[in-house]
Write an enzyme that holds these catalytic residues in place. Structure first.
Site, PDB file in Angstrom:
ATOM      1  N   ASN A 100       0.797  -1.219   0.000  1.00  0.00           N
ATOM      2  CA  ASN A 100       0.000   0.000   0.000  1.00  0.00           C
ATOM      3  C   ASN A 100       0.829   1.268   0.000  1.00  0.00           C
ATOM      4  OD1 ASN A 100      -2.588   0.676  -0.195  1.00  0.00           O
ATOM      5  ND2 ASN A 100      -3.146   0.355   1.939  1.00  0.00           N
ATOM      6  N   THR A 150      16.849 -19.676 -26.713  1.00  0.00           N
ATOM      7  CA  THR A 150      15.431 -19.385 -26.887  1.00  0.00           C
ATOM      8  C   THR A 150      15.085 -19.537 -28.362  1.00  0.00           C
ATOM      9  OG1 THR A 150      15.736 -17.742 -25.169  1.00  0.00           O
ATOM     10  CG2 THR A 150      13.646 -17.716 -26.344  1.00  0.00           C
ATOM     11  N   LYS A 152      13.527 -18.815 -31.730  1.00  0.00           N
ATOM     12  CA  LYS A 152      12.969 -17.653 -32.425  1.00  0.00           C
ATOM     13  C   LYS A 152      12.528 -18.097 -33.818  1.00  0.00           C
ATOM     14  CE  LYS A 152      14.606 -14.862 -29.122  1.00  0.00           C
ATOM     15  NZ  LYS A 152      13.753 -14.184 -28.152  1.00  0.00           N
ATOM     16  N   LYS A 154       9.863 -15.912 -31.877  1.00  0.00           N
ATOM     17  CA  LYS A 154       9.201 -16.369 -30.664  1.00  0.00           C
ATOM     18  C   LYS A 154       7.731 -16.690 -30.903  1.00  0.00           C
ATOM     19  CE  LYS A 154      10.092 -12.247 -28.362  1.00  0.00           C
ATOM     20  NZ  LYS A 154       9.920 -11.351 -27.210  1.00  0.00           N
ATOM     21  N   ASP A 180       9.840 -19.140 -25.574  1.00  0.00           N
ATOM     22  CA  ASP A 180       9.864 -17.737 -25.191  1.00  0.00           C
ATOM     23  C   ASP A 180       8.793 -17.490 -24.135  1.00  0.00           C
ATOM     24  OD1 ASP A 180       9.792 -14.675 -25.513  1.00  0.00           O
ATOM     25  OD2 ASP A 180      11.464 -15.338 -26.744  1.00  0.00           O
ATOM     26  N   GLU A 181       8.978 -16.428 -23.346  1.00  0.00           N
ATOM     27  CA  GLU A 181       8.053 -16.210 -22.225  1.00  0.00           C
ATOM     28  C   GLU A 181       6.606 -15.998 -22.682  1.00  0.00           C
ATOM     29  OE1 GLU A 181      10.041 -12.290 -23.247  1.00  0.00           O
ATOM     30  OE2 GLU A 181      10.606 -14.391 -23.033  1.00  0.00           O
ATOM     31  N   HIS A 271      11.154 -17.388 -15.727  1.00  0.00           N
ATOM     32  CA  HIS A 271      11.408 -16.193 -16.525  1.00  0.00           C
ATOM     33  C   HIS A 271      10.844 -14.986 -15.790  1.00  0.00           C
ATOM     34  CE1 HIS A 271      11.414 -13.277 -19.765  1.00  0.00           C
ATOM     35  NE2 HIS A 271      12.276 -14.056 -20.378  1.00  0.00           N
ATOM     36  N   ARG A 272      11.531 -13.839 -15.923  1.00  0.00           N
ATOM     37  CA  ARG A 272      11.136 -12.666 -15.130  1.00  0.00           C
ATOM     38  C   ARG A 272      10.390 -11.632 -15.969  1.00  0.00           C
ATOM     39  NH1 ARG A 272      16.694  -9.143 -14.216  1.00  0.00           N
ATOM     40  NH2 ARG A 272      17.389  -9.141 -16.373  1.00  0.00           N
ATOM     41  N   SER A 356      20.891 -13.998 -20.340  1.00  0.00           N
ATOM     42  CA  SER A 356      20.150 -14.109 -21.587  1.00  0.00           C
ATOM     43  C   SER A 356      19.823 -12.718 -22.087  1.00  0.00           C
ATOM     44  CB  SER A 356      18.857 -14.904 -21.332  1.00  0.00           C
ATOM     45  OG  SER A 356      18.010 -14.834 -22.444  1.00  0.00           O
TER      46      SER A 356
END
Length: 413
Positions: A100, A150, A152, A154, A180-181, A271-272, A356
């Site tokens: 908050n 990764t 591609k 993607k 890929d994410e 993955h972020r 990456s």
């Protein structure tokens, strides 16, 4: 709530906030407001305050220091009693500490720079499903970083072509390939088709190379039930690893998936996606080292951690600071690396940092030096962009990696 005389306890959760008060608001008042709003306080005194011991439950701002070189910026240190938090819930921890307070009028900006998680709290978490050592044993790969790629483009490949791209990369010598994410289950490639073709690619490349291969099958979905369904299917196919987007998917979903992975022998790649929305501004948001600590508690065996050398932002010392927070058991306070508190993980398993984003073979010497052995180096375009195709690109990466590791082991440049 501003109590400079307070001595912190070993069980307190400590937070370092970078705060920019509004003009005319003293730093002490702003620090007290942060401590109050993120613990027991509200905007006025209420009669029910008398029914509990606020002294026992309130957050305390115990130190404030001005930030060198910045006008009207301060680091406020806040201590929270352990009882404010539900055991084993990253969701509840973040709701309390950052839920908050960031919209507060007295502050122009606020950033959570670091958290100290006491052993009394971290021990209520399972942490990574397996951790670095168990993963190496499962994969039978030692003494070098792991290699990933990764796939591609993607988005837009059919499942069969996707599986073929995976096979070519793994055959050439990579350890992992990756969804890929944002590959989930779209009209051009439904998840079940992708999982089947990728499993075929895995087993074919394993048979050819005699090495264990993996592909991060992205289980992220619109509901937790659907996510678990995908993870179960991946396990039934015999895949060694699944993947989750932990910020968009949420910590509750992530922890559930991590429990499933531990119980069923699946590795979990994290993955972020969306992290820069939260961590990119220097004076507002949450620093990635906090998100990394939260992930280690919630559970994941790999997490993306920037590259220091590629296309995405990341300063070397600070990046190495949170890489150590992911991998090591005990990390000393070191302000030059952005580490505000000494962190003792008391034997919670470590997480592989994944480098990456815009890296290729020319970066290999730097990457092996910066990240060391316990890391995953992931080349997307750096593999698939090879003029002869995926398999030669994978060969180039593997050869470069082994050359760098050999040179290091022999003490040559």
């Amino acid at each position: 709530y501003y109590t400079p005389e307070y001595k912190t306890k070993d069980t307190d959760i400590l937070a370092a906030f970078r705060m920019t008060p509004q003009p005319g608001v003293p730093a002490e008042e702003a620090g007290a407001a942060v401590a109050a709003e993120s613990s027991t306080g509200t905007w006025t005194t209420v009669w029910t305050d008398g029914l509990t011991s606020l002294d026992r439950y309130k957050g305390r701002c115990y130190d404030i220091e001005p930030v060198a070189g910045e006008e009207n910026q301060y680091i406020a240190y806040v201590a929270y009693p352990l009882d404010l938090f539900e055991e084993g819930s990253v969701t509840n921890m973040l709701t309390s500490i950052v839920g908050n307070v960031f919209g507060f009028k007295a502050l122009r900006a606020l950033r959570l720079e670091d958290l100290r998680i006491p052993p009394a709290y971290s021990k209520t978490f399972m942490g990574p499903p397996h951790g670095i050592q168990v993963e190496r044993d499962k994969l039978n790969k030692y003494g070098r970083p792991l290699l990933g790629c990764t796939i591609k483009p993607k988005l837009g490949l059919s499942a069969k072509n996707y599986g073929r791209a995976v096979y070519e990369c793994l055959r050439g010598g990579l350890d992992f390939t990756k969804d890929d994410e944002n590959v989930n289950s779209q009209p051009f490639m439904r998840w079940r088709d992708r999982f089947l073709f990728v499993a075929e690619a895995l087993f074919k490349s394993q048979a050819e190379t005699g090495e264990i291969k993996g592909h991060y099958l992205n289980a992220t979905a619109g509901t937790c039930e659907e996510m678990m369904k995908r993870a179960v299917f991946a396990r039934e196919l015999g895949a060694p690893i699944v993947m989750h987007d932990y910020l968009t998917g949420g910590f509750t979903a992530n922890t559930s998936l991590a429990f499933y992975c531990r119980d069923n022998g699946l590795l979990l790649h994290i993955h972020r996606a969306m992290h820069a929305v939260i961590d990119r501004q220097r004076n507002h948001g949450i620093h990635f080292r906090v998100l990394a600590k939260a992930l280690r508690m919630s559970g994941g065996d790999h997490i993306h951690a920037g590259t220091v050398v590629g296309k995405l932002e990341g300063e070397r010392e600070v990046t190495l600071g949170f890489v150590d927070l992911l991998r090591d058991d005990y990390i000393e306070k070191d302000r030059s690396r952005g580490i505000y508190f000494t962190q003792d993980w008391v034997s919670m398993p470590g997480v592989f940092p994944v480098a990456s984003g815009g890296i290729h073979v020319w970066h290999m010497p730097a990457l092996t030096e910066i990240f060391g052995d316990d890391s995953v180096l992931q080349f997307g375009g750096g593999t698939l962009g090879h003029p002869w195709g995926n398999a030669p690109g994978a060969v180039a990466n593997r050869v470069a990696l082994e050359a760098c590791v050999q040179a290091r082991n022999e003490g040559r440049d």
